[in-house]
Design an enzyme around this catalytic site. Structure first.
Site, mmCIF file in Angstrom:
data_model
loop_
_atom_site.group_PDB
_atom_site.id
_atom_site.type_symbol
_atom_site.label_atom_id
_atom_site.label_comp_id
_atom_site.label_asym_id
_atom_site.label_seq_id
_atom_site.Cartn_x
_atom_site.Cartn_y
_atom_site.Cartn_z
ATOM 1 N N GLU A 155 37.585 41.618 35.009
ATOM 2 C CA GLU A 155 36.495 42.589 35.115
ATOM 3 C C GLU A 155 37.042 43.996 35.304
ATOM 4 O O GLU A 155 36.502 44.955 34.766
ATOM 5 C CB GLU A 155 35.562 42.201 36.271
ATOM 6 C CG GLU A 155 34.316 43.049 36.377
ATOM 7 C CD GLU A 155 34.487 44.344 37.154
ATOM 8 O OE1 GLU A 155 33.602 45.217 37.051
ATOM 9 O OE2 GLU A 155 35.500 44.499 37.858
ATOM 10 N N ASP A 198 39.167 38.913 39.710
ATOM 11 C CA ASP A 198 40.345 39.780 39.655
ATOM 12 C C ASP A 198 40.232 40.995 40.568
ATOM 13 O O ASP A 198 39.149 41.374 41.006
ATOM 14 C CB ASP A 198 40.636 40.227 38.225
ATOM 15 C CG ASP A 198 39.556 41.115 37.640
ATOM 16 O OD1 ASP A 198 38.357 40.788 37.811
ATOM 17 O OD2 ASP A 198 39.888 42.134 37.014
#
Length: 170
Positions: free
Chosen positions: A139, A78
């Site tokens: 994350e 991400d």
């Protein structure tokens, strides 16, 4: 042995894929294909459902060709906002965005490096332990993918988490 041009192209390709937190399914499918093509077995855990995302953590296993303990390599899929519609510019040996979005080098640079390492090992039939590749989701929202990683899928007792940040001595 690292093919810098291939590595750069991999990074640029990954950077162009929208993958803001909780929306990593598209990049996950691209990574799944790359890893499968390199010889890995790929599965996804249930972290996506737990964090209200569109896919789980990717866990890939390479058999290796030496009789040693497995090792883990990890990065995350991400990016922060604004990470949609990234336009990658490469000038004077430096990658950057066009300024309207982030570049996403945190952590797509790590994903590209992991793919390149596994490609070099395969292409050159280098001695290699079993390798588990873990690519987490979400994350950037407080390590939510890592916190919800199904560790029962892993055999590695140690690993390396790749990040673009400079290590500091505390």
């Amino acid at each position: 042995m690292i093919d810098e041009e291939r590595l750069g192209q991999r990074f640029a390709t990954l950077a162009r894929i929208d993958s803001e937190s909780r929306s990593e399914a598209v990049i996950a499918k691209v990574l799944e294909k790359e890893l499968t093509d390199l010889g890995a077995t790929v599965v996804f855990d249930e972290a996506g459902a737990k964090v209200n995302g569109d896919c789980g953590n990717l866990v890939a296993a390479f058999k290796g060709n030496t009789d040693v303990d497995p090792v883990m390599l990890s990065g995350h899929m991400d990016t922060v906002v604004p990470g949609k519609g990234v336009k990658v510019i490469f000038e004077d040996g430096v990658f950057r965005s066009d300024g309207t979005t982030i570049l996403g080098s945190d952590d797509k640079s790590a994903l590209a490096v992991i793919l390149e390492v596994m490609q070099v090992i395969k292409d050159n039939n280098l001695p290699c332990p079993p390798v588990e590749v873990v690519m987490t989701v979400c994350e950037e929202q407080g390590l939510l993918g890592a916190k919800n990683l199904d560790c029962s899928r892993l055999k590695s007792k140690f690993g390396y988490i790749l990040t673009p940040w400079t290590p500091r001595v505390l």
